[in-house]
Scaffold this motif. Structure first.
Motif, PDB file in Angstrom:
ATOM      1  N   PHE A   1       0.834  -1.198   0.000  1.00  0.00           N
ATOM      2  CA  PHE A   1       0.000   0.000   0.000  1.00  0.00           C
ATOM      3  C   PHE A   1       0.870   1.250   0.000  1.00  0.00           C
ATOM      4  CE2 PHE A   1      -2.711  -3.187   1.919  1.00  0.00           C
ATOM      5  CZ  PHE A   1      -3.982  -2.886   1.474  1.00  0.00           C
ATOM      6  N   ASP A   2       0.627   2.149  -0.931  1.00  0.00           N
ATOM      7  CA  ASP A   2       1.110   3.515  -0.777  1.00  0.00           C
ATOM      8  C   ASP A   2       0.361   4.120   0.417  1.00  0.00           C
ATOM      9  OD1 ASP A   2       2.395   6.008  -1.479  1.00  0.00           O
ATOM     10  OD2 ASP A   2       0.506   6.635  -2.378  1.00  0.00           O
ATOM     11  N   LEU A   3       0.880   5.201   0.968  1.00  0.00           N
ATOM     12  CA  LEU A   3       0.254   5.807   2.149  1.00  0.00           C
ATOM     13  C   LEU A   3      -0.502   7.086   1.807  1.00  0.00           C
ATOM     14  CD1 LEU A   3      -0.129   5.816   5.252  1.00  0.00           C
ATOM     15  CD2 LEU A   3       1.968   7.190   5.382  1.00  0.00           C
ATOM     16  N   ASP A   4       0.224   8.084   1.325  1.00  0.00           N
ATOM     17  CA  ASP A   4      -0.356   9.416   1.155  1.00  0.00           C
ATOM     18  C   ASP A   4      -1.348   9.449   0.002  1.00  0.00           C
ATOM     19  OD1 ASP A   4       1.196  10.598   3.251  1.00  0.00           O
ATOM     20  OD2 ASP A   4       2.924  10.462   1.924  1.00  0.00           O
ATOM     21  N   ASN A   5      -2.529   9.983   0.292  1.00  0.00           N
ATOM     22  CA  ASN A   5      -3.616  10.064  -0.682  1.00  0.00           C
ATOM     23  C   ASN A   5      -4.074   8.699  -1.177  1.00  0.00           C
ATOM     24  OD1 ASN A   5      -4.251  12.947  -0.962  1.00  0.00           O
ATOM     25  ND2 ASN A   5      -2.117  13.107  -1.619  1.00  0.00           N
ATOM     26  N   THR A   6      -3.687   7.653  -0.439  1.00  0.00           N
ATOM     27  CA  THR A   6      -4.175   6.298  -0.721  1.00  0.00           C
ATOM     28  C   THR A   6      -4.875   5.777   0.529  1.00  0.00           C
ATOM     29  OG1 THR A   6      -2.410   5.889  -2.331  1.00  0.00           O
ATOM     30  CG2 THR A   6      -3.511   3.958  -1.412  1.00  0.00           C
ATOM     31  N   LEU A   7      -4.126   5.526   1.587  1.00  0.00           N
ATOM     32  CA  LEU A   7      -4.725   5.148   2.869  1.00  0.00           C
ATOM     33  C   LEU A   7      -5.105   6.372   3.695  1.00  0.00           C
ATOM     34  CD1 LEU A   7      -2.307   2.248   3.857  1.00  0.00           C
ATOM     35  CD2 LEU A   7      -4.642   2.028   2.971  1.00  0.00           C
ATOM     36  N   LEU A   8      -4.526   7.515   3.334  1.00  0.00           N
ATOM     37  CA  LEU A   8      -4.831   8.778   4.014  1.00  0.00           C
ATOM     38  C   LEU A   8      -5.535   9.729   3.054  1.00  0.00           C
ATOM     39  CD1 LEU A   8      -1.448   9.571   5.844  1.00  0.00           C
ATOM     40  CD2 LEU A   8      -3.453   8.382   6.773  1.00  0.00           C
TER      41      LEU A   8
ATOM     42  N   THR B   1      -7.554  12.604  11.631  1.00  0.00           N
ATOM     43  CA  THR B   1      -8.657  13.029  10.764  1.00  0.00           C
ATOM     44  C   THR B   1      -8.451  12.619   9.304  1.00  0.00           C
ATOM     45  OG1 THR B   1      -7.699  15.202  10.209  1.00  0.00           O
ATOM     46  CG2 THR B   1      -8.949  15.053  12.258  1.00  0.00           C
ATOM     47  N   MET B   2      -7.245  12.130   8.962  1.00  0.00           N
ATOM     48  CA  MET B   2      -6.915  11.781   7.590  1.00  0.00           C
ATOM     49  C   MET B   2      -7.027  10.280   7.303  1.00  0.00           C
ATOM     50  SD  MET B   2      -3.566  14.275   7.144  1.00  0.00           S
ATOM     51  CE  MET B   2      -3.112  13.639   5.525  1.00  0.00           C
ATOM     52  N   ILE B   3      -7.035   9.462   8.345  1.00  0.00           N
ATOM     53  CA  ILE B   3      -7.085   8.010   8.150  1.00  0.00           C
ATOM     54  C   ILE B   3      -8.441   7.624   7.560  1.00  0.00           C
ATOM     55  CG2 ILE B   3      -7.147   5.793   9.347  1.00  0.00           C
ATOM     56  CD1 ILE B   3      -5.034   6.896  11.267  1.00  0.00           C
ATOM     57  N   LEU B   4      -8.406   6.869   6.474  1.00  0.00           N
ATOM     58  CA  LEU B   4      -9.621   6.480   5.763  1.00  0.00           C
ATOM     59  C   LEU B   4     -10.128   5.122   6.268  1.00  0.00           C
ATOM     60  CD1 LEU B   4      -8.471   7.511   2.189  1.00  0.00           C
ATOM     61  CD2 LEU B   4     -10.277   8.615   3.528  1.00  0.00           C
ATOM     62  N   PRO B   5     -11.340   5.068   6.818  1.00  0.00           N
ATOM     63  CA  PRO B   5     -11.877   3.792   7.301  1.00  0.00           C
ATOM     64  C   PRO B   5     -11.917   2.702   6.227  1.00  0.00           C
ATOM     65  CG  PRO B   5     -13.185   5.613   8.147  1.00  0.00           C
ATOM     66  CD  PRO B   5     -12.221   6.203   7.152  1.00  0.00           C
ATOM     67  N   GLN B   6     -12.190   3.068   4.976  1.00  0.00           N
ATOM     68  CA  GLN B   6     -12.217   2.048   3.925  1.00  0.00           C
ATOM     69  C   GLN B   6     -10.805   1.516   3.645  1.00  0.00           C
ATOM     70  OE1 GLN B   6     -14.978   2.511   0.491  1.00  0.00           O
ATOM     71  NE2 GLN B   6     -15.443   4.506   1.385  1.00  0.00           N
ATOM     72  N   GLY B   7      -9.795   2.356   3.854  1.00  0.00           N
ATOM     73  CA  GLY B   7      -8.420   1.890   3.738  1.00  0.00           C
ATOM     74  C   GLY B   7      -8.091   0.898   4.834  1.00  0.00           C
ATOM     75  N   GLN B   8      -8.522   1.210   6.051  1.00  0.00           N
ATOM     76  CA  GLN B   8      -8.312   0.283   7.163  1.00  0.00           C
ATOM     77  C   GLN B   8      -9.016  -1.049   6.895  1.00  0.00           C
ATOM     78  OE1 GLN B   8      -9.734   3.225  10.174  1.00  0.00           O
ATOM     79  NE2 GLN B   8      -7.894   2.628  11.303  1.00  0.00           N
TER      80      GLN B   8
ATOM     81  N   ILE C   1       2.301   6.361  11.890  1.00  0.00           N
ATOM     82  CA  ILE C   1       1.074   6.212  11.106  1.00  0.00           C
ATOM     83  C   ILE C   1       0.867   4.744  10.748  1.00  0.00           C
ATOM     84  CG2 ILE C   1      -0.178   6.942   9.044  1.00  0.00           C
ATOM     85  CD1 ILE C   1       1.573   9.473   9.003  1.00  0.00           C
ATOM     86  N   ALA C   2       1.945   4.071  10.340  1.00  0.00           N
ATOM     87  CA  ALA C   2       1.847   2.641  10.039  1.00  0.00           C
ATOM     88  C   ALA C   2       1.380   1.869  11.266  1.00  0.00           C
ATOM     89  CB  ALA C   2       3.184   2.117   9.537  1.00  0.00           C
ATOM     90  N   ARG C   3       1.919   2.213  12.432  1.00  0.00           N
ATOM     91  CA  ARG C   3       1.491   1.536  13.661  1.00  0.00           C
ATOM     92  C   ARG C   3       0.011   1.788  13.930  1.00  0.00           C
ATOM     93  NH1 ARG C   3       6.777   3.096  15.374  1.00  0.00           N
ATOM     94  NH2 ARG C   3       5.995   4.965  16.420  1.00  0.00           N
TER      95      ARG C   3
ATOM     96  N   TYR D   1      -1.380  -0.828  -4.195  1.00  0.00           N
ATOM     97  CA  TYR D   1      -2.429   0.176  -4.236  1.00  0.00           C
ATOM     98  C   TYR D   1      -1.796   1.553  -4.162  1.00  0.00           C
ATOM     99  CZ  TYR D   1      -5.542  -3.720  -2.884  1.00  0.00           C
ATOM    100  OH  TYR D   1      -6.230  -4.900  -2.831  1.00  0.00           O
ATOM    101  N   SER D   2      -2.077   2.422  -5.122  1.00  0.00           N
ATOM    102  CA  SER D   2      -1.482   3.763  -5.111  1.00  0.00           C
ATOM    103  C   SER D   2      -2.351   4.761  -5.873  1.00  0.00           C
ATOM    104  CB  SER D   2      -0.080   3.744  -5.724  1.00  0.00           C
ATOM    105  OG  SER D   2       0.456   5.067  -5.764  1.00  0.00           O
ATOM    106  N   ASP D   3      -2.171   6.023  -5.509  1.00  0.00           N
ATOM    107  CA  ASP D   3      -2.880   7.124  -6.169  1.00  0.00           C
ATOM    108  C   ASP D   3      -2.025   7.863  -7.187  1.00  0.00           C
ATOM    109  OD1 ASP D   3      -1.940  10.136  -4.904  1.00  0.00           O
ATOM    110  OD2 ASP D   3      -1.229   8.329  -3.922  1.00  0.00           O
TER     111      ASP D   3
END
Length: 220
Positions: free
Chosen positions: A6-13, A87-94, A121-123, A180-182
């Motif tokens: 998983f990419d992080l920024d603008n993907t899971l966040l 506030t940036m963590i996406l529930p659908q990403g989780q 953030i990963a933790r 997964y990436s944006d």
């Protein structure tokens, strides 16, 4: 076992943690806000356009880490997690991470953003394995320089392969491998896995994904 990257920024966040950290330290007075914010914004626009000089960016973004003690940085980051990242963590990403974990997949976050910013953030996302740009340290303090290959563009492939090698694995060890990436900047790694997925993609990645027949999804 399969592999899910998983990419992080603008993907899971819902946003970019690197850029947001810059805005946060400006607001907290850790840097000259006017000058720093202008350069932070300029580098972010270059990143989105795929024209970023990553060496120049890392010299800029890692320098403030060398000014403060680790204790001061950790206290700042705790506030950053609570006030900004939560506030940036996406529930659908989780939920997607959880889906892969429950399937028994090996899960990792692969991000260009430096590990000081991204490890907590990963933790928080419950992901054990983080492949990120590493800030160099000496005697418990950051030096302001990176260590090793930054996890940016093709550097993500280099770092993922090294991580897998440390586990006596490689990309061919898995029947399926997802990334997964944006971002258009992630086209090198997206092109190496069996299942590339564009997540809320930028226009360039969306066009490429549609032409290549890659799935395009939203976690927003």
């Amino acid at each position: 076992m399969n592999l899910a990257l998983f990419d992080l920024d603008n993907t899971l966040l819902a946003g970019d943690s690197d850029h947001a950290w810059g805005e946060f330290i400006c607001a907290r007075g850790a840097v000259d806000a006017q000058a720093y914010q202008a350069r932070n914004n300029a580098f972010y626009e270059q990143y989105k356009a795929g024209t970023l000089d990553n060496n120049a960016f890392l010299a800029f973004v890692l320098e403030p880490l060398a000014r403060l003690t680790r204790g001061e940085l950790d206290a700042l980051h705790a506030d950053f997690m609570r006030e900004v990242i939560s506030t940036m963590i996406l529930p659908q990403g989780q939920a997607l991470i959880r889906q892969h974990r429950e399937a028994g997949d090996l899960v990792a976050i692969v991000t260009a953003t430096n590990a000081f910013v991204t490890a907590p953030i990963a933790r928080a996302l419950g992901v054990e394995h983080l492949i990120a740009t590493i800030p160099a340290q000496e005697d418990g303090r950051f030096t302001g320089a990176p260590r090793g290959t930054p996890a940016f563009k093709a550097g993500k492939i280099t770092r993922v392969e090294a991580w897998l090698e440390s586990l006596a694995l490689n990309l061919h060890s898995f029947p399926r491998s997802w990334f997964y990436s944006d971002s258009l900047n992630d086209l090198p790694l997206l092109s190496r896995v069996s299942d590339p997925v564009a997540v809320d993609p930028d226009p360039t990645l969306r066009q490429h994904a549609e032409q290549a027949g890659w799935p395009v999804i939203s976690l927003r």
